[in-house]
Design a protein around this motif. Structure first.
Motif, PDB file in Angstrom:
ATOM      1  N   LYS A   7      30.917  42.972  48.592  1.00 56.66           N
ATOM      2  CA  LYS A   7      32.591  43.279  47.817  1.00 56.66           C
ATOM      3  C   LYS A   7      32.604  44.580  47.754  1.00 56.66           C
ATOM      4  CE  LYS A   7      31.705  38.709  45.447  1.00 56.66           C
ATOM      5  NZ  LYS A   7      32.437  38.130  47.058  1.00 56.66           N
ATOM      6  N   ASN A   8      32.936  44.868  48.696  1.00 57.54           N
ATOM      7  CA  ASN A   8      32.918  46.876  48.465  1.00 57.54           C
ATOM      8  C   ASN A   8      34.430  46.501  49.323  1.00 57.54           C
ATOM      9  OD1 ASN A   8      29.863  48.308  47.938  1.00 57.54           O
ATOM     10  ND2 ASN A   8      31.624  48.337  46.606  1.00 57.54           N
ATOM     11  N   TYR A  47      36.058  44.493  44.817  1.00 60.51           N
ATOM     12  CA  TYR A  47      36.898  42.448  44.655  1.00 60.51           C
ATOM     13  C   TYR A  47      36.588  42.380  43.374  1.00 60.51           C
ATOM     14  CZ  TYR A  47      39.201  38.745  46.514  1.00 60.51           C
ATOM     15  OH  TYR A  47      40.196  37.484  47.074  1.00 60.51           O
ATOM     16  N   ASP A  48      37.937  41.483  43.027  1.00 57.83           N
ATOM     17  CA  ASP A  48      37.992  41.241  41.903  1.00 57.83           C
ATOM     18  C   ASP A  48      38.736  39.735  41.966  1.00 57.83           C
ATOM     19  OD1 ASP A  48      40.238  42.116  42.091  1.00 57.83           O
ATOM     20  OD2 ASP A  48      39.912  43.346  39.809  1.00 57.83           O
ATOM     21  N   GLY A  49      39.346  39.376  43.303  1.00 56.45           N
ATOM     22  CA  GLY A  49      40.252  38.570  43.405  1.00 56.45           C
ATOM     23  C   GLY A  49      41.542  38.712  42.494  1.00 56.45           C
ATOM     24  N   LYS A  50      42.184  39.801  42.659  1.00 50.44           N
ATOM     25  CA  LYS A  50      43.209  40.364  42.040  1.00 50.44           C
ATOM     26  C   LYS A  50      44.227  41.049  43.496  1.00 50.44           C
ATOM     27  CE  LYS A  50      42.071  40.225  37.060  1.00 50.44           C
ATOM     28  NZ  LYS A  50      42.267  40.912  36.108  1.00 50.44           N
ATOM     29  N   PHE A  51      45.217  41.020  43.064  1.00 54.68           N
ATOM     30  CA  PHE A  51      46.333  41.327  44.367  1.00 54.68           C
ATOM     31  C   PHE A  51      47.279  41.699  44.057  1.00 54.68           C
ATOM     32  CE2 PHE A  51      46.654  37.337  46.239  1.00 54.68           C
ATOM     33  CZ  PHE A  51      48.096  38.147  46.769  1.00 54.68           C
ATOM     34  N   ASN A  52      47.728  42.738  44.554  1.00 55.48           N
ATOM     35  CA  ASN A  52      49.539  43.440  43.470  1.00 55.48           C
ATOM     36  C   ASN A  52      49.400  43.235  42.326  1.00 55.48           C
ATOM     37  OD1 ASN A  52      50.521  42.546  46.448  1.00 55.48           O
ATOM     38  ND2 ASN A  52      51.660  40.259  45.635  1.00 55.48           N
TER      39      ASN A  52
END
Length: 412
Positions: free
Chosen positions: A330-331, A407-412
């Motif tokens: 998940k990098n 990756y944590d499922g968040k963006f923006n």
């Protein structure tokens, strides 16, 4: 691919809203210039200065020549050249996770083979290093673009006007302080040129230019028709393309919710050097647009020529196998919500690209771009369409990254 290449934001809005806005998407999906919410850019780079070594050798004319004795305060011992900085001297880099406000990046197709392009990189490419560049644009506390190079913008609009056959005494460069106060414009009765701070020039034709009847250059033209139109445009608009060896790039091939497929026509300069070709493919390109579903008409040409003058260095590139390990760990960065599970076994395609989100990225660096099938979304809109989410793994050695993404499922 730049921000206009992002596919429809699936999964974040309900189906009814998607269907209501689809007609607008036809025009806005790739072509409408969107002013993205501007994220703050701050970059501090250490500048390394090396001095050239000077060699002082006594000159011997013959065996009988008397060599003068040097003055006591002068050291004439030969100085060895100072070694060039090795890879360990490269500054560490900060990864940006900005994706704009266009939803999550995914493509719909019946099969991954339908998503095409002419990326010069492939899995057999022997690339040890690639350049990394600092984004010359900045944002202030009011999210306004700063550090704009007006001289380069002016040079670009003059160059584009010349490509279109205009002489300097035939046009005036203007601005529009109401909305696009940073942009430059040239307007004629047949077209408008607009240059933005990120050094992109857009030519809008009014009226549109119709291609000869034998060509189909409509928005939903198939691959064969699109390729035929590209060959025509390559010859007809060679002065605007202005490349020594223009390479046709038929790209995209994704579908909308009504099972309509779209391709885009791009050109980049094919130099024969794999590194330069990768740079040209990602940054220096010319794109031709048709915004009509039915008419074979040229509506717009876009010339991308971002400022790559601030090169940070040539960074070691990790092997694809290492990138696959990072993917499983998940990098990566992605705009795909965590509600859709990323499974490495569902990787269907990999490319090496540069993410270019204009002023939103502090630096331009290469990534491995993974296309991963999302079974949860298969056939969501019918027609047997599959969905391929996009995940980016940094392609440079991790020891040069300050903030290796998790990756944590968040963006923006």
């Amino acid at each position: 691919m730049n921000k206009e290449d992002l596919s429809i934001a699936i999964g974040l809005i309900n189906d009814e809203i998607i269907e209501q806005t689809e007609n607008k998407r036809i025009v806005n999906k790739r072509y409408k210039v969107i002013r993205i919410t501007r994220a703050c850019v701050a970059a501090c780079l250490a500048i390394m200065i090396t001095a050239s070594a000077v060699h002082l050798y006594p000159k011997l004319r013959n065996n009988n020549t008397v060599v003068p004795q040097p003055k006591p305060d002068i050291d004439i011992t030969p100085i060895s050249p100072e070694p060039k900085p090795d890879a360990n001297d490269l500054p560490t880099l900060e990864i940006s996770e900005n994706f704009g406000d266009a939803g999550f990046e995914a493509y719909m197709a019946h099969d991954i083979s339908e998503l095409v392009n002419s990326n010069p990189w492939n899995s057999n490419s022997d690339i040890k290093t690639l350049p990394v560049y600092r984004n010359t644009l900045n944002l202030n506390e009011r999210y306004e673009i700063t550090n704009i190079d007006k001289e380069k913008m002016n040079q670009l609009i003059l160059d584009v006007a010349k490509r279109l056959g205009l002489k300097e005494n035939e046009f005036e460069i203007t601005t529009d302080p109401r909305i696009y106060k940073d942009d430059l414009f040239v307007k004629t009765k047949n077209f408008q040129i607009r240059v933005e701070p990120e050094l992109t020039a857009t030519i809008e034709f009014e009226p549109v230019i119709h291609l000869p009847q034998k060509y189909n250059f409509s928005y939903f033209a198939n691959y064969e028709d699109t390729l035929a139109s590209a060959k025509y445009l390559k010859n007809e608009y060679s002065d605007i393309i202005n490349f020594k060896s223009p390479k046709i790039n038929i790209t995209l091939g994704d579908y909308n919710i009504y099972n309509q497929q779209h391709y885009a026509i791009e050109f980049f300069d094919e130099s024969g050097d794999i590194t330069q070709d990768i740079i040209n493919y990602n940054f220096n390109k010319v794109t031709f647009y048709s915004l009509s579903e039915k008419e074979s008409a040229l509506s717009m040409i876009r010339i991308d020529k971002p400022d790559l003058s601030e090169k940070i260095g040539d960074y070691p590139i990790i092997a694809l196998e290492k990138a696959e390990e990072l993917l499983e760990n998940k990098n990566f960065i992605s705009s795909v919500p965590s509600s859709y599970e990323m499974k490495a076994e569902n990787v269907k395609k990999v490319e090496l690209i540069y993410r270019n989100v204009y002023w939103m990225d502090k630096i331009y660096l290469p990534y491995y771009k993974f296309y991963i099938e999302l079974p949860e979304l298969e056939n969501r809109f019918g027609h047997g369409l599959k969905h391929y989410g996009i995940y980016y793994v940094p392609a440079i050695d991790g020891k040069y990254i300050k903030n290796m993404p998790i990756y944590d499922g968040k963006f923006n």
